[in-house]
Design an enzyme around this catalytic site. Sequence first.
Site, PDB file in Angstrom:
ATOM      1  N   GLU A 117      -6.054   7.147  -1.189  1.00  0.00           N
ATOM      2  CA  GLU A 117      -6.107   5.899  -0.422  1.00  0.00           C
ATOM      3  C   GLU A 117      -6.732   4.774  -1.243  1.00  0.00           C
ATOM      4  O   GLU A 117      -6.252   3.647  -1.244  1.00  0.00           O
ATOM      5  CB  GLU A 117      -6.900   6.089   0.879  1.00  0.00           C
ATOM      6  N   HIS A 132       0.846  -1.203   0.000  1.00  0.00           N
ATOM      7  CA  HIS A 132       0.000   0.000   0.000  1.00  0.00           C
ATOM      8  C   HIS A 132       0.884   1.257   0.000  1.00  0.00           C
ATOM      9  O   HIS A 132       0.640   2.205  -0.756  1.00  0.00           O
ATOM     10  CB  HIS A 132      -0.917  -0.024   1.220  1.00  0.00           C
ATOM     11  N   GLU A 133       1.928   1.254   0.812  1.00  0.00           N
ATOM     12  CA  GLU A 133       2.823   2.420   0.880  1.00  0.00           C
ATOM     13  C   GLU A 133       3.617   2.572  -0.423  1.00  0.00           C
ATOM     14  O   GLU A 133       3.830   3.688  -0.907  1.00  0.00           O
ATOM     15  CB  GLU A 133       3.774   2.304   2.079  1.00  0.00           C
ATOM     16  N   HIS A 185       1.496   4.345  -2.906  1.00  0.00           N
ATOM     17  CA  HIS A 185       1.452   5.808  -2.737  1.00  0.00           C
ATOM     18  C   HIS A 185       2.662   6.437  -3.440  1.00  0.00           C
ATOM     19  O   HIS A 185       2.550   7.490  -4.069  1.00  0.00           O
ATOM     20  CB  HIS A 185       1.523   6.179  -1.250  1.00  0.00           C
TER      21      HIS A 185
HETATM   22 ZN    ZN Z   1      -2.454   5.175   2.557  1.00  0.00          ZN
END
Ligand code: ZN
Length: 322
Positions: free
Chosen positions: A195, A136-137, A140
């Site tokens: 997100e 997830h990071e 980003h």
């Molecule tokens: Zn996030």
Amino acid sequence: MRFLSAAILVVSLAVATASASDPKKSKDDPNQIGNRDVGKCLNMFSIEKEIALGKQLSEEVKRQARLNDDPLVGEYVNRVGQNLARSSDAKVPFTFQVVEDEAPNAFALPGGFVFVNTGLIKIADEEDEFAAALAHEIAHVAARHLTCQATKQQLLTMLALPAGAVLGGWGGVLARQGMGLGMPMAFMQFTRANETEADYLGVQYMYAAGYDPNGAVSMFEKLEMLERQKPGTLSRIFASHPLDSTRIDKTQAEIQRILPSKPEYVVTTSEYHDIRERLITLENRPANNGQGPTLRRATGSGQPGDADDDQRPTLKRKDLVE
Ligand code: ZN
């Protein structure tokens, strides 16, 4: 005139972005990871500037946070992270570091600087859940969310300034607004859309790296349960990573829609369990606030390999509780 030219620049850049090849279709195809423009946005940071900004901010984090300095933990977390980064769309080199912090969180700075809290490793019982947070990071970073966001905010500020205030043009405004390398971290925030995209891409990166993508679902479920149990203590985390059942539903739907099932996935490894145990053991050592010698427990227990010589990953499907 300055104001006008800035406005024209915005419009022309926006048109250029819109006319680029449609990334939507390829964004659904994990086979095209690495060859798709996921980080495309109106962005005033070159990749080099983005990395320099992230490096500067990461130095700030290192000054303020208590980093875990255990070489075995560091090597393992970096190896898992690099494997996921190689399976991502990101175009920057990555570093992964562990922060001694009970909050189950992870965060990424622009340009590939990822930090993961010990609290997150503690609640992730299996490697695929830990990988879900890292992926997830990484997403980003790959999507360049923070610098895209900072660019948008900066343009709004610029357009609101009186014409004469934009003396010195682009660079001048950036310098005055503190948008150079010294940009405060508070300025950089993810939106809900960021997100959603990081969830979407992160699950694909997990899958491409060989993990069970359902590890993301069980990680979200654990976080949601914690949020229900201790809402106050987690508010800080959920401010940056708001979590609700929609997020879980969307992830489950994505897995079904775009990720063809594989005969087997990595759910966890004995190495992950050993590292996690080691972290928990190490946390009980006396605190070292950066002064004096580092006190480390004698090794011999908690070493990877001690408890279990079988280092093969557990290959199976995750059984999810509906
Ligand atoms: Zn996030």
